[in-house]
Design a protein around this motif. Structure first.
Motif, PDB file in Angstrom:
ATOM      1  N   ILE A   1       1.034  35.661  -5.089  1.00  0.00           N
ATOM      2  CA  ILE A   1       1.495  34.295  -4.834  1.00  0.00           C
ATOM      3  C   ILE A   1       0.460  33.605  -3.960  1.00  0.00           C
ATOM      4  O   ILE A   1      -0.032  34.182  -2.977  1.00  0.00           O
ATOM      5  CB  ILE A   1       2.878  34.309  -4.161  1.00  0.00           C
ATOM      6  N   VAL A   2       0.117  32.371  -4.304  1.00  0.00           N
ATOM      7  CA  VAL A   2      -0.971  31.654  -3.646  1.00  0.00           C
ATOM      8  C   VAL A   2      -0.436  30.428  -2.914  1.00  0.00           C
ATOM      9  O   VAL A   2       0.434  29.715  -3.425  1.00  0.00           O
ATOM     10  CB  VAL A   2      -2.035  31.232  -4.685  1.00  0.00           C
ATOM     11  N   ALA A   3      -0.971  30.182  -1.723  1.00  0.00           N
ATOM     12  CA  ALA A   3      -0.696  28.956  -0.967  1.00  0.00           C
ATOM     13  C   ALA A   3      -2.033  28.281  -0.685  1.00  0.00           C
ATOM     14  O   ALA A   3      -2.855  28.820   0.046  1.00  0.00           O
ATOM     15  CB  ALA A   3       0.027  29.274   0.336  1.00  0.00           C
ATOM     16  N   ASP A   4      -2.252  27.107  -1.310  1.00  0.00           N
ATOM     17  CA  ASP A   4      -3.527  26.407  -1.142  1.00  0.00           C
ATOM     18  C   ASP A   4      -3.306  25.044  -0.482  1.00  0.00           C
ATOM     19  O   ASP A   4      -3.358  24.935   0.738  1.00  0.00           O
ATOM     20  CB  ASP A   4      -4.246  26.292  -2.480  1.00  0.00           C
ATOM     21  N   ALA A   5      -3.020  23.998  -1.239  1.00  0.00           N
ATOM     22  CA  ALA A   5      -2.880  22.666  -0.650  1.00  0.00           C
ATOM     23  C   ALA A   5      -1.643  21.962  -1.193  1.00  0.00           C
ATOM     24  O   ALA A   5      -1.194  22.229  -2.319  1.00  0.00           O
ATOM     25  CB  ALA A   5      -4.116  21.824  -0.926  1.00  0.00           C
ATOM     26  N   VAL A   6      -1.096  21.033  -0.372  1.00  0.00           N
ATOM     27  CA  VAL A   6       0.066  20.232  -0.755  1.00  0.00           C
ATOM     28  C   VAL A   6      -0.211  18.787  -0.387  1.00  0.00           C
ATOM     29  O   VAL A   6      -0.828  18.508   0.659  1.00  0.00           O
ATOM     30  CB  VAL A   6       1.350  20.728  -0.053  1.00  0.00           C
ATOM     31  N   ARG A   7       0.234  17.855  -1.216  1.00  0.00           N
ATOM     32  CA  ARG A   7       0.059  16.427  -0.961  1.00  0.00           C
ATOM     33  C   ARG A   7       1.399  15.700  -1.064  1.00  0.00           C
ATOM     34  O   ARG A   7       2.162  15.947  -1.999  1.00  0.00           O
ATOM     35  CB  ARG A   7      -0.925  15.817  -1.971  1.00  0.00           C
ATOM     36  N   LEU A   8       1.657  14.821  -0.111  1.00  0.00           N
ATOM     37  CA  LEU A   8       2.801  13.923  -0.179  1.00  0.00           C
ATOM     38  C   LEU A   8       2.300  12.499  -0.397  1.00  0.00           C
ATOM     39  O   LEU A   8       1.344  12.080   0.230  1.00  0.00           O
ATOM     40  CB  LEU A   8       3.622  13.965   1.113  1.00  0.00           C
TER      41      LEU A   8
ATOM     42  N   GLY B   1       0.837  -1.198   0.000  1.00  0.00           N
ATOM     43  CA  GLY B   1       0.000   0.000   0.000  1.00  0.00           C
ATOM     44  C   GLY B   1       0.871   1.246   0.000  1.00  0.00           C
ATOM     45  O   GLY B   1       2.095   1.185   0.095  1.00  0.00           O
ATOM     46  N   THR B   2       0.279   2.385  -0.096  1.00  0.00           N
ATOM     47  CA  THR B   2       1.027   3.630  -0.197  1.00  0.00           C
ATOM     48  C   THR B   2       0.480   4.653   0.783  1.00  0.00           C
ATOM     49  O   THR B   2      -0.724   4.877   0.840  1.00  0.00           O
ATOM     50  CB  THR B   2       0.930   4.202  -1.630  1.00  0.00           C
ATOM     51  N   TRP B   3       1.395   5.289   1.524  1.00  0.00           N
ATOM     52  CA  TRP B   3       0.987   6.370   2.421  1.00  0.00           C
ATOM     53  C   TRP B   3       0.825   7.663   1.628  1.00  0.00           C
ATOM     54  O   TRP B   3       1.646   7.982   0.767  1.00  0.00           O
ATOM     55  CB  TRP B   3       2.041   6.562   3.499  1.00  0.00           C
ATOM     56  N   SER B   4      -0.249   8.388   1.899  1.00  0.00           N
ATOM     57  CA  SER B   4      -0.487   9.665   1.250  1.00  0.00           C
ATOM     58  C   SER B   4      -1.160  10.596   2.244  1.00  0.00           C
ATOM     59  O   SER B   4      -1.972  10.147   3.067  1.00  0.00           O
ATOM     60  CB  SER B   4      -1.376   9.494   0.012  1.00  0.00           C
ATOM     61  N   SER B   5      -0.804  11.880   2.188  1.00  0.00           N
ATOM     62  CA  SER B   5      -1.386  12.839   3.123  1.00  0.00           C
ATOM     63  C   SER B   5      -1.504  14.199   2.451  1.00  0.00           C
ATOM     64  O   SER B   5      -0.625  14.611   1.687  1.00  0.00           O
ATOM     65  CB  SER B   5      -0.505  12.955   4.375  1.00  0.00           C
ATOM     66  N   VAL B   6      -2.612  14.889   2.733  1.00  0.00           N
ATOM     67  CA  VAL B   6      -2.867  16.223   2.190  1.00  0.00           C
ATOM     68  C   VAL B   6      -2.936  17.227   3.336  1.00  0.00           C
ATOM     69  O   VAL B   6      -3.568  16.977   4.369  1.00  0.00           O
ATOM     70  CB  VAL B   6      -4.202  16.264   1.411  1.00  0.00           C
ATOM     71  N   VAL B   7      -2.266  18.359   3.158  1.00  0.00           N
ATOM     72  CA  VAL B   7      -2.403  19.492   4.082  1.00  0.00           C
ATOM     73  C   VAL B   7      -2.922  20.676   3.284  1.00  0.00           C
ATOM     74  O   VAL B   7      -2.311  21.085   2.288  1.00  0.00           O
ATOM     75  CB  VAL B   7      -1.078  19.841   4.777  1.00  0.00           C
ATOM     76  N   ASP B   8      -4.047  21.200   3.713  1.00  0.00           N
ATOM     77  CA  ASP B   8      -4.641  22.392   3.115  1.00  0.00           C
ATOM     78  C   ASP B   8      -4.263  23.590   3.974  1.00  0.00           C
ATOM     79  O   ASP B   8      -3.831  23.439   5.124  1.00  0.00           O
ATOM     80  CB  ASP B   8      -6.163  22.209   3.058  1.00  0.00           C
ATOM     81  N   ASN B   9      -4.462  24.787   3.443  1.00  0.00           N
ATOM     82  CA  ASN B   9      -4.165  25.972   4.242  1.00  0.00           C
ATOM     83  C   ASN B   9      -5.058  26.093   5.471  1.00  0.00           C
ATOM     84  O   ASN B   9      -4.729  26.820   6.416  1.00  0.00           O
ATOM     85  CB  ASN B   9      -4.303  27.235   3.389  1.00  0.00           C
ATOM     86  N   SER B  10      -6.176  25.372   5.500  1.00  0.00           N
ATOM     87  CA  SER B  10      -7.081  25.423   6.652  1.00  0.00           C
ATOM     88  C   SER B  10      -6.946  24.203   7.560  1.00  0.00           C
ATOM     89  O   SER B  10      -7.708  24.067   8.513  1.00  0.00           O
ATOM     90  CB  SER B  10      -8.533  25.536   6.178  1.00  0.00           C
ATOM     91  N   THR B  11      -5.973  23.309   7.285  1.00  0.00           N
ATOM     92  CA  THR B  11      -5.792  22.130   8.124  1.00  0.00           C
ATOM     93  C   THR B  11      -5.224  22.542   9.474  1.00  0.00           C
ATOM     94  O   THR B  11      -4.130  23.111   9.554  1.00  0.00           O
ATOM     95  CB  THR B  11      -4.858  21.113   7.450  1.00  0.00           C
TER      96      THR B  11
END
Length: 321
Positions: free
Chosen positions: A311-318, A185-195
């Motif tokens: 410049i915009v900061a929204d969401a990032v996913r690893l 399986g694969t680990w994945s995680s999202v962080v949004d600016n509101s997390t």
């Protein structure tokens, strides 16, 4: 009527930690049940290490407008599966059809996991994700179905449900398929600016809902300056390994054409420049990097750009690769 009395045994055989909640073999919300897939939800309750399953009682007993049980299992903050029912549950409502799941009665067609997180400013934990992947793979094998039969409620809902938030469902299915094929399986995680607790920016960064291409409810913005003043995304990386880094931004013609993203790797910071005037409203890959294990700031959006435009900061996913 079909039942799934094998559920606990199948989950435990897959290495999933299970707690049986009362008379799960007889707890039911009706007689029509012939599952062909697994449906993921989030509870909309805020869980934590000290309060890992705040929605458990509701999932067992239901609400004033909807009798329980509301899922076959609740997945708590630590990834423990609380098994509630081997029978039909009121979790899916009417299905509009998604992938191989046809339109019809979702409660008849699918086994449901309620993953206990709020889905607004809280994402599922890595433990919840990994346990849900393992459980879904094991159950689909038992049902004789492939990974395409794993769906999210937002894909089948006819009433605009958003769950489960903060995960890519195509990635989820790929991870289920890998698990079914014998992979880890694969680990994945999202962080949004509101997390909550996962995003940090100075007061110079404003908040906007201007673009409908945003991820979540809003995003942050700032003017370019000759200083970093970075907006940071914090991830709890489970192991030192290679991770694909994806970013999401809303594209507007007047935004910045040379926005710096900083990735904190095992060999120091790496900078990737992107054009935020284009290719918005989707995940865009910044690259694959070796990241160290631990809970720390891993990705940032810097204001240090010679180009004009916000410049915009929204969401990032690893995603581990």
């Amino acid at each position: 009527m079909a039942t799934v009395p094998w559920l606990v045994d199948v989950l435990r055989a897959a290495g999933v930690q299970v707690v049986v909640e009362g008379d799960w073999l007889n707890r039911s919300a009706g007689s029509s049940f012939a599952p062909i897939g697994v449906l993921w939800h989030h509870t909309a309750a805020t869980s934590s290490a000290s309060n890992p399953h705040p929605a458990l009682n509701i999932c067992i007993n239901g609400r004033s407008d909807l009798p329980g049980p509301l899922c076959q299992a609740l997945v708590d903050y630590h990834g423990v599966f609380h098994v509630i029912s081997a029978n039909r549950c009121n979790h899916a409502g009417v299905s509009r059809g998604s992938g191989p799941i046809p339109a019809g009665d979702g409660n008849t067609l699918m086994i449901g996991w309620e993953i206990d997180y709020n889905g607004v400013n809280q994402e599922m934990t890595a433990a919840q994700y990994n346990a849900s992947i393992a459980a879904t793979a094991a159950v689909l094998k038992r049902l004789g179905r492939d990974a395409s039969h794993a769906r999210g409620h937002r894909e089948t809902s006819t009433s605009g449900k958003i769950d489960p938030s903060f995960i890519d469902l195509n990635t989820m299915r790929a991870d289920v398929a890998a698990k079914m094929a014998g992979g880890g399986g694969t680990w994945s995680s999202v962080v949004d600016n509101s997390t909550a607790g996962r995003f940090a920016a100075s007061a110079s960064w404003g908040t906007s809902t201007y673009s409908t291409q945003r991820y979540g409810t809003d995003y942050r913005f700032a003017e370019p300056v000759a200083a970093s003043d970075a907006a940071w995304y914090k991830f709890n990386v489970p192991a030192t390994a290679n991770y694909r880094v994806d970013a999401w931004w809303p594209a507007v013609s007047g935004y910045n054409s040379a926005t710096p993203y900083i990735v904190s790797t095992t060999t120091g910071n790496r900078t990737v420049i992107v054009d935020q005037r284009a290719t918005g409203g989707q995940w865009r890959t910044l690259g694959t990097f070796t990241l160290p294990a631990g809970d720390a700031n891993r990705v940032a959006v810097s204001r240090w750009s010679s180009a004009a435009g916000l410049i915009v900061a929204d969401a990032v996913r690893l995603t581990r690769v």
